[in-house]
Design a protein around this motif. Sequence first.
Motif, PDB file in Angstrom:
ATOM      1  N   SER A  37       0.829  -1.206   0.000  1.00 31.56           N
ATOM      2  CA  SER A  37       0.000   0.000   0.000  1.00 31.56           C
ATOM      3  C   SER A  37       0.865   1.258   0.000  1.00 31.56           C
ATOM      4  CB  SER A  37      -0.925  -0.018   1.217  1.00 31.56           C
ATOM      5  OG  SER A  37      -1.653   1.178   1.302  1.00 31.56           O
ATOM      6  N   ASP A  38       1.859   1.296   0.868  1.00 32.67           N
ATOM      7  CA  ASP A  38       2.708   2.492   0.964  1.00 32.67           C
ATOM      8  C   ASP A  38       3.564   2.676  -0.286  1.00 32.67           C
ATOM      9  OD1 ASP A  38       1.650   2.905   3.462  1.00 32.67           O
ATOM     10  OD2 ASP A  38       3.363   2.037   4.542  1.00 32.67           O
ATOM     11  N   VAL A  39       4.200   1.605  -0.745  1.00 31.15           N
ATOM     12  CA  VAL A  39       5.111   1.709  -1.895  1.00 31.15           C
ATOM     13  C   VAL A  39       4.353   2.079  -3.163  1.00 31.15           C
ATOM     14  CG1 VAL A  39       6.616   0.368  -3.417  1.00 31.15           C
ATOM     15  CG2 VAL A  39       6.858   0.176  -0.944  1.00 31.15           C
ATOM     16  N   LEU A  40       3.215   1.449  -3.381  1.00 30.27           N
ATOM     17  CA  LEU A  40       2.463   1.737  -4.612  1.00 30.27           C
ATOM     18  C   LEU A  40       1.927   3.165  -4.615  1.00 30.27           C
ATOM     19  CD1 LEU A  40       0.532  -1.630  -5.160  1.00 30.27           C
ATOM     20  CD2 LEU A  40       2.443  -0.726  -6.501  1.00 30.27           C
ATOM     21  N   ALA A  58     -11.222 -22.989  -3.347  1.00 29.41           N
ATOM     22  CA  ALA A  58     -10.308 -22.193  -4.162  1.00 29.41           C
ATOM     23  C   ALA A  58     -10.961 -20.870  -4.553  1.00 29.41           C
ATOM     24  CB  ALA A  58      -9.903 -22.984  -5.404  1.00 29.41           C
ATOM     25  N   ARG A  59     -12.208 -20.931  -4.967  1.00 33.05           N
ATOM     26  CA  ARG A  59     -12.882 -19.688  -5.375  1.00 33.05           C
ATOM     27  C   ARG A  59     -12.963 -18.716  -4.209  1.00 33.05           C
ATOM     28  NH1 ARG A  59     -19.002 -19.593  -7.599  1.00 33.05           N
ATOM     29  NH2 ARG A  59     -19.406 -19.958  -5.365  1.00 33.05           N
ATOM     30  N   ALA A  60     -13.229 -19.219  -3.009  1.00 30.92           N
ATOM     31  CA  ALA A  60     -13.330 -18.346  -1.843  1.00 30.92           C
ATOM     32  C   ALA A  60     -12.017 -17.614  -1.580  1.00 30.92           C
ATOM     33  CB  ALA A  60     -13.744 -19.160  -0.620  1.00 30.92           C
ATOM     34  N   VAL A  61     -10.888 -18.316  -1.751  1.00 33.16           N
ATOM     35  CA  VAL A  61      -9.580 -17.685  -1.550  1.00 33.16           C
ATOM     36  C   VAL A  61      -9.352 -16.589  -2.592  1.00 33.16           C
ATOM     37  CG1 VAL A  61      -7.082 -18.070  -1.629  1.00 33.16           C
ATOM     38  CG2 VAL A  61      -8.566 -19.698  -0.437  1.00 33.16           C
ATOM     39  N   TYR A  62      -9.658 -16.893  -3.834  1.00 32.37           N
ATOM     40  CA  TYR A  62      -9.476 -15.905  -4.902  1.00 32.37           C
ATOM     41  C   TYR A  62     -10.366 -14.683  -4.685  1.00 32.37           C
ATOM     42  CZ  TYR A  62      -6.891 -19.373  -7.702  1.00 32.37           C
ATOM     43  OH  TYR A  62      -5.974 -20.267  -8.162  1.00 32.37           O
ATOM     44  N   VAL A  63     -11.624 -14.907  -4.336  1.00 30.84           N
ATOM     45  CA  VAL A  63     -12.558 -13.804  -4.115  1.00 30.84           C
ATOM     46  C   VAL A  63     -12.060 -12.902  -2.988  1.00 30.84           C
ATOM     47  CG1 VAL A  63     -14.879 -13.233  -3.274  1.00 30.84           C
ATOM     48  CG2 VAL A  63     -14.588 -14.963  -5.045  1.00 30.84           C
ATOM     49  N   LYS A  64     -11.596 -13.512  -1.887  1.00 35.22           N
ATOM     50  CA  LYS A  64     -11.058 -12.734  -0.770  1.00 35.22           C
ATOM     51  C   LYS A  64      -9.852 -11.911  -1.210  1.00 35.22           C
ATOM     52  CE  LYS A  64      -8.601 -13.491   3.607  1.00 35.22           C
ATOM     53  NZ  LYS A  64      -8.048 -14.540   4.499  1.00 35.22           N
ATOM     54  N   ALA A  65      -8.938 -12.538  -1.985  1.00 35.41           N
ATOM     55  CA  ALA A  65      -7.740 -11.827  -2.433  1.00 35.41           C
ATOM     56  C   ALA A  65      -8.099 -10.653  -3.329  1.00 35.41           C
ATOM     57  CB  ALA A  65      -6.804 -12.789  -3.164  1.00 35.41           C
ATOM     58  N   VAL A  66      -9.073 -10.849  -4.212  1.00 31.59           N
ATOM     59  CA  VAL A  66      -9.475  -9.761  -5.120  1.00 31.59           C
ATOM     60  C   VAL A  66     -10.090  -8.613  -4.337  1.00 31.59           C
ATOM     61  CG1 VAL A  66     -11.071  -9.140  -6.968  1.00 31.59           C
ATOM     62  CG2 VAL A  66      -9.722 -11.236  -7.146  1.00 31.59           C
ATOM     63  N   ARG A  67     -10.984  -8.924  -3.407  1.00 33.29           N
ATOM     64  CA  ARG A  67     -11.600  -7.850  -2.620  1.00 33.29           C
ATOM     65  C   ARG A  67     -10.550  -7.057  -1.849  1.00 33.29           C
ATOM     66  NH1 ARG A  67     -16.661 -11.458  -0.359  1.00 33.29           N
ATOM     67  NH2 ARG A  67     -18.119 -11.000  -2.072  1.00 33.29           N
ATOM     68  N   ASN A  68      -9.644  -7.770  -1.205  1.00 38.59           N
ATOM     69  CA  ASN A  68      -8.607  -7.077  -0.435  1.00 38.59           C
ATOM     70  C   ASN A  68      -7.636  -6.324  -1.347  1.00 38.59           C
ATOM     71  OD1 ASN A  68      -9.709  -8.028   1.940  1.00 38.59           O
ATOM     72  ND2 ASN A  68      -8.345  -9.804   2.065  1.00 38.59           N
ATOM     73  N   GLY A  69      -7.315  -6.931  -2.493  1.00 41.46           N
ATOM     74  CA  GLY A  69      -6.399  -6.280  -3.424  1.00 41.46           C
ATOM     75  C   GLY A  69      -6.982  -5.009  -4.012  1.00 41.46           C
ATOM     76  N   SER A 105      -7.577   1.089  -4.086  1.00 45.54           N
ATOM     77  CA  SER A 105      -8.521   2.194  -4.251  1.00 45.54           C
ATOM     78  C   SER A 105      -8.850   2.951  -2.968  1.00 45.54           C
ATOM     79  CB  SER A 105      -9.822   1.672  -4.872  1.00 45.54           C
ATOM     80  OG  SER A 105     -10.395   0.660  -4.066  1.00 45.54           O
ATOM     81  N   ASP A 106      -8.604   2.370  -1.802  1.00 40.31           N
ATOM     82  CA  ASP A 106      -8.905   3.102  -0.565  1.00 40.31           C
ATOM     83  C   ASP A 106      -8.018   4.336  -0.451  1.00 40.31           C
ATOM     84  OD1 ASP A 106     -10.757   1.217   0.058  1.00 40.31           O
ATOM     85  OD2 ASP A 106      -9.602   0.271   1.680  1.00 40.31           O
ATOM     86  N   ARG A 107      -8.609   5.426   0.024  1.00 37.59           N
ATOM     87  CA  ARG A 107      -7.832   6.648   0.238  1.00 37.59           C
ATOM     88  C   ARG A 107      -7.210   6.618   1.639  1.00 37.59           C
ATOM     89  NH1 ARG A 107      -7.827  10.858  -3.164  1.00 37.59           N
ATOM     90  NH2 ARG A 107      -9.274  10.791  -4.937  1.00 37.59           N
ATOM     91  N   THR A 108      -5.898   6.789   1.663  1.00 36.48           N
ATOM     92  CA  THR A 108      -5.160   6.855   2.925  1.00 36.48           C
ATOM     93  C   THR A 108      -4.451   8.210   2.988  1.00 36.48           C
ATOM     94  OG1 THR A 108      -3.074   5.984   2.052  1.00 36.48           O
ATOM     95  CG2 THR A 108      -4.755   4.372   2.698  1.00 36.48           C
ATOM     96  N   ARG A 109      -3.619   8.381   3.984  1.00 33.42           N
ATOM     97  CA  ARG A 109      -2.849   9.630   4.064  1.00 33.42           C
ATOM     98  C   ARG A 109      -1.934   9.782   2.857  1.00 33.42           C
ATOM     99  NH1 ARG A 109       0.041  10.291   9.707  1.00 33.42           N
ATOM    100  NH2 ARG A 109       0.604  12.247   8.656  1.00 33.42           N
ATOM    101  N   GLY A 110      -1.579   8.658   2.237  1.00 36.71           N
ATOM    102  CA  GLY A 110      -0.724   8.704   1.050  1.00 36.71           C
ATOM    103  C   GLY A 110      -1.512   8.798  -0.247  1.00 36.71           C
ATOM    104  N   GLY A 111      -2.842   8.973  -0.147  1.00 40.08           N
ATOM    105  CA  GLY A 111      -3.687   9.059  -1.336  1.00 40.08           C
ATOM    106  C   GLY A 111      -4.219   7.686  -1.729  1.00 40.08           C
ATOM    107  N   TYR A 112      -4.386   7.468  -3.019  1.00 37.85           N
ATOM    108  CA  TYR A 112      -4.868   6.185  -3.523  1.00 37.85           C
ATOM    109  C   TYR A 112      -3.972   5.786  -4.691  1.00 37.85           C
ATOM    110  CZ  TYR A 112      -6.880   8.620  -7.527  1.00 37.85           C
ATOM    111  OH  TYR A 112      -7.030   9.359  -8.667  1.00 37.85           O
TER     112      TYR A 112
END
Length: 934
Positions: free
Chosen positions: A87-90, A196-207, A212-219
């Motif tokens: 999150s910070d590096v990107l 397997a699908r549950a793992v992928y879905v979780k990873a996509v949501r978190n990714g 896209s979440d706005r933090t102090r460093g922007g988005y």
Amino acid sequence: MSTDRLTFTRAPIPFDPKAGEEAERTFADMDPEAREVLSGAAGCSPHLRGLMRSEADWLRTALEDPAAARDALVTSPADVMSPKEASDVLRRDKRRISLLAGVADLGGAWSLEEVTGALTAFADRSVQDALAATLAGDLSRGKLPGRGEEDLPTLAGMVVIAMGKMGAAELNYSSDIDLVCLFDQSLFDPKDYAAARAVYVKAVRNGMALLSDRTRGGYVWRTDLRLRPDASVTPVCLSIEAAERYYESVGRTWERAAHIKARPCAGAIEAGEAYLSRLRPFVWRRHLDFAAIRDAHDMRVAIRDHRGLHDAEGLDGRDLKLGPGGIREIEFFTQTRQLIAGGRDSTLRSRKTLPALAALASAGWIEDKDAADLTDHYRRLRELEHRVQMVEDTRTHCLPTSAPDWDRIARMCGEGDTSRFRDGISALLSDVATRTDPFFAPGLTGDALPGPADAGQEEPELIARWRTYPAMRSSRATEIFERLKPDLLARLGRAADPGEALRAFDGFLRGLPAGVQIFSLFEANPQLRELIVDIAATAPALAEYLSRNSAVFDAVLGGTFFEAWPEQETLRRDLSDLLAAASDHEDRLNAARRWMKERHFRIGVHHLRGLIDADEAGRLYASLADAILGALFPVVVDEFAERHGSPPGRGVTVLAMGALGAGWLTARSDLDLIVIYDAEGGEMSEGRRPLPARTYYARLTQALITALTAPTTEGRLYEADMRLRPSGRQGPVATSLQAFETYQQSEAWTWEHLALTRARPVASAGEAEVAEGVAAVRDRVLGDPRPKADVLAELSKLRARIGEAKSQRSALDVKPGPGGLQDIELAAQAAALICPGAGPRDAEGQLTSAEACGAPFEIPPLRDALRLQRRVQSAIRLVSGEPPEPGTLAAGPAELLLRGTGHKSLDALETALADARTRAAAAIDAALEGYDDA
């Protein structure tokens, strides 16, 4: 992109002089050109000014070697990062790529493609890093069956498809990124699929939240996953198989258009490429797809209705992307034409807008000037869009609404005169609209007419019946046709015989199995409306053929339809390349049929329009058949050899007989063929299922006949006739070279030697010496001296038998009867037997040789009758199939017939035919006098 320092070619004018001066002081150690650009950027864009403050040291280093700085920003680190670290590096690197690209863009150091390419490459890296970071924990804990941390480079079987501008590498500064996330279900046992699908879905949501979440460093990026199949009810990551099923069953035109730009950008790239390859038939239709125009038009209208964007007058607040004359207009214009023709021409499938415009111009689908101007307009609009977004890093595409904001954008573009700047934008948007709008709403200029006046009360009933035809089953087809109908009726009313033209058009319409595609084709292309009316008015049989084969209209729009016929080798190679690209044997047979129909139709239209005469049409029909046999026979042999091995012995050749051997066919000719093989040195084939040589070649011959005559989904190629082989129907379907020579030299009847004068090898497999050996047999047999009396006596008997079997049915039935085509061709073949040497194969060439060698025929009346009757036969076979009585011939077909023969009336033609046949019959009778009873 250069590895040297940026070369600046322009600079913004600071809108806020104080902000510009601050940048000048901050970067006082840099060269004057760079300071001018940085001052202008800071003075126009608060967003860029803020980035310069926070990244000043990095920017100095980056401008020393911008290529290295870019590469570092778009490359993932060697080690997978934690979600927090990612999150910070990107976010830091997004600030840096935005700053570098912004400065290079405003200073003219990077082209539009370099700017959008850099932003897109960073987006690719962002998606990979974010998903790797969010997937790593579950992989390390063994939550994904059969997958481990070593699979992170491919996201453990997940692939991310970039859509829209990201797919095309055309991202702007504040783009959302449109993504479709899929996983390869084949990696898992069915029992593990849900986990397997549950793992992928979780990873996509978190990714996606990481990006896209706005933090102090922007988005990093705003993400949009709504372009996935049936997004309202499907998970954010679904299986590749489920996506394919969706598109195959309910995929819509807008989804086809979206997939033009689709590109695997992260994860299992190879699996993504394979997936998109399998989707090609969905995206790229085999036939020209003009129904896409209406779909695109409806999408444009729906977008404008939804957003209230129909106003094309004012500039304040005008949407540069979606408004009239905007960016999306050029993209829709380009993508819709790609959808129309990209199925037939793979060079039109570029993901990128500007290369696609260039390819469309190169292929003749748009004018070069339109492509050049729209390319320039697209660049200017995209750069203007970038300036609007750079001000505050906002997701906007709208022009300013206040005078100060207009001044800011004008200065950012280096323009000191805001009024002139506004005028230039207005002219640009207007020109885009002028060039693109007519494509989506083609005009229909005909007035509504009730139908031709001289057909009595038939027309209203006939026209009313049209809505009951299969082509009108859908409301959409009916809607399109109702728009077409006034123009079509107006054109039909101008035909030489309006009533007959209307009845022929009715036959065409009645035979259509569906209407949306063909009616869309007509609506978008007035020249095709003109052509179908021309065909209906002149060649009713061709109109009926078109109702069953309407896809051949595609060929008219392909750019080469009205060009000269290609060289024979070019023609054969064209088909061979097409067959080589087909997926299986059935696909190859269908491809050959489509290819043949288009070119067969092309010859007919050229003849109909007077671009070629009957003599040339006959040669071209034969050239087409030669190409089909030359390209298809090796394919048949290869398919047969997969089961039974390669041809045993030296090989096999296909011998054209009859009209094809003579090199002159009509629109409805069948093919007379003989297959001859040389099995010397090979008693059996060597394959999975070996066969004796005789059986092998007999079955191979049957396979060839099936390939030519079998009715596949695309119909058949030709009817084939093997009765001219040795011993006719009683003989084997394939003959050995030795048996062929023995038969011709000691057993063949004279009529078989007459037929041999036209024999010509047209296709082979194996050694070339086989075809040469067959030709040598013909030369030896025909080269032997023959007593004139024997040949003429046999000709007399043959004429008598033929005369008893078939007589002339009408004055236009030019083949049978004394002095008819068959009579003259037999006389020409007899002359070829009498004259020494093998000689020509065609009737006119044989007559010319006979004249030179002193054969006992008066040649001029035979030649004159041959030429006239061939022209009649060629025209009749094109327009009606069966020869009608002259008095029943409609005006359109009659006009074609008279034009081709040079006569002013049917009565004059009928008289000329009778006279020519009488003189030809008399010439043959005179040559045979005294041999009638021999």
